[in-house]
Design a protein around this motif. Sequence first.
Motif, PDB file in Angstrom:
ATOM      1  N   SER A   1     -16.585 -25.716 -29.368  1.00  0.00           N
ATOM      2  CA  SER A   1     -16.802 -24.459 -28.652  1.00  0.00           C
ATOM      3  C   SER A   1     -18.259 -24.016 -28.705  1.00  0.00           C
ATOM      4  O   SER A   1     -18.673 -23.159 -27.929  1.00  0.00           O
ATOM      5  CB  SER A   1     -15.908 -23.359 -29.228  1.00  0.00           C
TER       6      SER A   1
ATOM      7  N   GLN B   1     -22.049 -25.503 -28.356  1.00  0.00           N
ATOM      8  CA  GLN B   1     -22.842 -26.654 -27.932  1.00  0.00           C
ATOM      9  C   GLN B   1     -24.110 -26.766 -28.788  1.00  0.00           C
ATOM     10  O   GLN B   1     -24.572 -25.778 -29.359  1.00  0.00           O
ATOM     11  CB  GLN B   1     -23.210 -26.460 -26.449  1.00  0.00           C
TER      12      GLN B   1
ATOM     13  N   TYR C   1     -25.182 -33.267 -25.935  1.00  0.00           N
ATOM     14  CA  TYR C   1     -23.752 -33.040 -25.760  1.00  0.00           C
ATOM     15  C   TYR C   1     -23.099 -33.095 -27.143  1.00  0.00           C
ATOM     16  O   TYR C   1     -23.202 -34.105 -27.837  1.00  0.00           O
ATOM     17  CB  TYR C   1     -23.122 -34.115 -24.876  1.00  0.00           C
TER      18      TYR C   1
ATOM     19  N   ALA D   1     -18.356 -31.534 -25.293  1.00  0.00           N
ATOM     20  CA  ALA D   1     -18.660 -30.226 -24.718  1.00  0.00           C
ATOM     21  C   ALA D   1     -19.802 -30.454 -23.741  1.00  0.00           C
ATOM     22  O   ALA D   1     -20.789 -31.095 -24.080  1.00  0.00           O
ATOM     23  CB  ALA D   1     -19.065 -29.239 -25.806  1.00  0.00           C
ATOM     24  N   THR D   2     -19.673 -29.954 -22.532  1.00  0.00           N
ATOM     25  CA  THR D   2     -20.685 -30.235 -21.517  1.00  0.00           C
ATOM     26  C   THR D   2     -21.399 -28.975 -21.039  1.00  0.00           C
ATOM     27  O   THR D   2     -22.168 -29.028 -20.085  1.00  0.00           O
ATOM     28  CB  THR D   2     -20.058 -30.957 -20.308  1.00  0.00           C
ATOM     29  N   GLY D   3     -21.162 -27.845 -21.700  1.00  0.00           N
ATOM     30  CA  GLY D   3     -21.804 -26.601 -21.293  1.00  0.00           C
ATOM     31  C   GLY D   3     -23.308 -26.614 -21.545  1.00  0.00           C
ATOM     32  O   GLY D   3     -23.825 -27.399 -22.328  1.00  0.00           O
TER      33      GLY D   3
ATOM     34  N   SER E   1     -26.957 -24.273 -22.360  1.00  0.00           N
ATOM     35  CA  SER E   1     -27.446 -23.062 -23.013  1.00  0.00           C
ATOM     36  C   SER E   1     -28.883 -22.864 -22.545  1.00  0.00           C
ATOM     37  O   SER E   1     -29.448 -23.724 -21.869  1.00  0.00           O
ATOM     38  CB  SER E   1     -27.388 -23.175 -24.544  1.00  0.00           C
TER      39      SER E   1
END
Length: 172
Positions: free
Chosen positions: A44, A46, A130, A140-142, A144
Amino acid sequence: LSAGTTYFVRAYEYCSPDINYATGLSNTNPISFATPQAPCTPPSTQTFNLQAGSLTSNSASISWTNGNGAGRVLYINTVNSFVAPTNGSLPAANPVYSGPGQQCVFAGPGSGPVNISGLAAGTTYFVRAYEYCSPDINYATGLSNTNPISFATPQAPCTPPSTQTFNLQYRD
């Protein structure tokens, strides 16, 4: 049963009414089996706070702050375009950039820094991380505000000429 645990099962024959047990072994008694690991959920948080330091004309040191996964993958590219790693696989990492294009320079647990070489002088590079969970490696590919980042390698220093211009002449 618990995920990721090995269990052993043994059966005994008996007769009635005195209940006498057979205690011999066979090639199928006892048995063992393992329950599979539960699939992991992508982290959850990154990887963030990516920074490039110790810049030379052909190298850079990349540091970061880990997210809450088991590990992370870092890619470098000469354009701000990345293909996310495939869930279930961990790419091979090589910190010597052979460009152009996307290349994995770090893969696994740890917190860096990673020293990247093989860069070209005066070139802008982009780095993207990642975060992943373990053991089945879901990413996780989000994004920031500090992932991805860009940095530019300085131009190679020039060497002053050893011979000055001479024999200047004026002609009418």
